[in-house]
Scaffold this active site. Structure first.
Site, PDB file in Angstrom:
ATOM      1  N   ASP A  76      80.406  47.453  27.008  1.00 12.61           N
ATOM      2  CA  ASP A  76      80.021  48.797  27.398  1.00 12.61           C
ATOM      3  C   ASP A  76      79.471  48.778  28.821  1.00 12.61           C
ATOM      4  OD1 ASP A  76      77.554  47.621  26.949  1.00 12.61           O
ATOM      5  OD2 ASP A  76      76.743  49.291  25.781  1.00 12.61           O
ATOM      6  N   SER A 134      73.815  53.167  30.321  1.00 17.51           N
ATOM      7  CA  SER A 134      74.696  52.494  29.369  1.00 17.51           C
ATOM      8  C   SER A 134      76.096  53.100  29.393  1.00 17.51           C
ATOM      9  CB  SER A 134      74.077  52.542  27.971  1.00 17.51           C
ATOM     10  OG  SER A 134      74.825  51.787  27.058  1.00 17.51           O
ATOM     11  N   ASP A 168      76.581  48.794  30.457  1.00 18.88           N
ATOM     12  CA  ASP A 168      75.570  47.845  30.916  1.00 18.88           C
ATOM     13  C   ASP A 168      75.739  46.477  30.263  1.00 18.88           C
ATOM     14  OD1 ASP A 168      74.814  48.930  28.444  1.00 18.88           O
ATOM     15  OD2 ASP A 168      72.676  48.699  28.832  1.00 18.88           O
ATOM     16  N   ASP A 199      75.489  45.211  27.358  1.00 20.44           N
ATOM     17  CA  ASP A 199      74.645  44.638  26.311  1.00 20.44           C
ATOM     18  C   ASP A 199      75.335  44.674  24.951  1.00 20.44           C
ATOM     19  OD1 ASP A 199      74.447  47.380  25.951  1.00 20.44           O
ATOM     20  OD2 ASP A 199      72.274  47.391  25.647  1.00 20.44           O
TER      21      ASP A 199
END
Length: 456
Positions: free
Chosen positions: A246, A106, A248, A250
């Site tokens: 961000d 992430s 990743d 999500d």
């Protein structure tokens, strides 16, 4: 092979797997995790395949391949979807109705990597729903499987994912919008062009190059310093809105046409209103540090607001339990029933674009109805005795307290829309403070007083 329990438990955490590549995790380690995950799934009576995606970090392709080998060794097939955002992996898990694994750390720095695991239909795998079992498997060694090994195939789902989310939130008929997007060298640079190119918006890209070393800034828009580039870019381009994803992709953060950040609580309220218009009297989930304006709006619109502790596993569990149509966190995770109850920064972005593009006001004016109260944002304090400091604050405010809620720390209601929450970190010696009141002055006064006790 057996592995030291302290190492395994430091990497396989409450919600995911995450560690420093080459020190805590390597190909052999993630192969064992893949084997333990496959064995867990197989013993639950689920056979077939596991879908695997990965982000742009240098280590992600080799680690995801090693994980796939571990899964195949336990007799399950693997579908590799390659580069993906986390919500793209959730889409694949949902549409294929199979378990999934997303290789990403992430917003963590480049030296980290990790795995987000889910069951079929993007259902989360957390400490109490499988990760503890996986940990024990890795610690003691996963028994070999006597049957046939699985096979690995590849499938590109990016365009199908893009079509799916556009069908959930149709923006084809909105007015032309100028949209500045900061992908932070993360997976937003992969998914945003696929989703938004066929729409009436003009995208101004910032840091779209996929680069797991994050050469421009950390891919964590929750930190104000990481929004500065987007704020400046919005003003320079004259964009109607700014979006920041961000690492990743999500999570999605929003900046208005002035370059001012929009509270995730306000985004939660906006999306809740839109979902309640489609699904009257539905349930909306919000976490305990979300602005009180969210449950107030939900109840006013005839919906049911359900409050939960902070953490995606709690929201996803409540989404399933209550049948909620939508859930929002102040950390900018947004969950959708129509997306298998999983979180998607892209769907949240599309909702905001749809709301903005179907009327003529600038975003700052549109959002003003949802920005009801003033808030401190989350303030962390390093403390040796979190319980003792919390008790001292509770005692200091006892004569002014209207109500105390002990869900995930303490939330003190002071009346007249003023409240604050103190929560301990699960992983660090930190106390997390959130304050909300009617005015900035009230927030500042309360924050100063509380921190003087916490940090005494």
């Amino acid at each position: 092979m057996a592995r030291p329990a302290d190492l395994v438990h430091s990497v396989i955490k409450a919600y995911d797997v995450r560690g420093v590549v080459g020190e805590q995790i390597d190909e052999a380690f993630v192969s064992d995790v893949g084997a333990a995950f496959a064995r867990l799934i197989r013993e639950e009576g689920v056979s077939g395949r596991v879908v695997v995606g990965h982000d742009m970090r240098d280590s992600s392709p080799t680690l995801s391949a090693a994980f796939a080998q571990g899964v195949c060794a336990q007799g399950l097939d693997v579908v590799l979807i390659g580069l993906a955002s986390t919500d793209q992996l959730y889409y694949a898990s949902g549409i294929m109705d199979c378990p999934g694994a997303m290789f990403t750390a992430s917003h963590n720095p480049a030296k980290y990597n990790g795995i987000k695991l889910c069951r079929a239909g993007a259902k989360p795998v957390g400490q109490d729903s499988g990760l503890a079992t996986i940990s024990e498997g890795v610690v003691h060694g996963v028994p070999s499987y006597d049957g046939d090994i699985g096979s690995v195939t590849e499938q590109d789902v990016l365009e199908d994912y893009a079509t799916f989310v556009r069908e959930l939130v149709d923006i084809s008929g909105i007015r032309s919008l100028s949209v500045a997007v900061d992908a932070g060298n993360g997976m937003g640079g992969h998914t945003v062009p696929a989703v938004l190119t066929p729409t009436p918006v003009t995208v101004h890209p910032l840091f779209f190059e996929l680069d797991g070393t994050f050469p421009n800034h950390e891919a964590n828009p929750l930190e104000p310093a990481n929004l500065v580039d987007l704020q400046k870019f919005v003003r320079e381009t004259g964009a109607d809105i700014g979006l920041a994803f961000d690492g990743d992709a999500d999570r999605c953060f929003v900046v208005d046409e002035r370059g001012e950040p929009v509270s995730p609580s306000a985004i939660t309220a906006l999306v809740a209103e839109r979902e309640l218009a489609k699904h009257p009297e539905s349930t909306i989930i919000h976490n305990l540090i979300t602005s009180r304006s969210v449950p107030e709006l939900v109840e006013r619109l005839g919906g049911t607001a359900v409050r939960t502790r902070v953490g995606h596993s709690f929201i996803k569990a409540l989404m399933a339990e209550t049948g909620a149509v939508f859930g929002g966190e102040h950390s900018a995770h947004y969950y959708f029933r129509d997306f298998w109850g999983a979180d998607s920064g892209m769907l949240a972005a599309l909702h905001v674009l749809a709301a903005l593009g179907t009327q003529d006001r600038p975003l700052s004016e549109l959002m003003s109805k949802y920005e009801v109260y003033s808030a401190s944002g989350e303030i962390n304090s390093t403390v040796a005795d979190a319980a003792g400091r919390t008790a001292a604050v509770v005692e200091a405010f006892a004569d002014r307290t209207v109500a105390v809620d002990e869900l995930d720390g303490v939330t003190i209601d002071l009346g007249d829309a003023a409240w604050f929450s103190l929560r301990s970190s699960n992983t660090e010696p930190l106390l997390r403070l959130n304050v909300e009141a009617r005015t900035d002055e009230d927030v500042d006064r309360l924050t100063t007083e509380i921190l003087s006790i916490v940090r005494a």
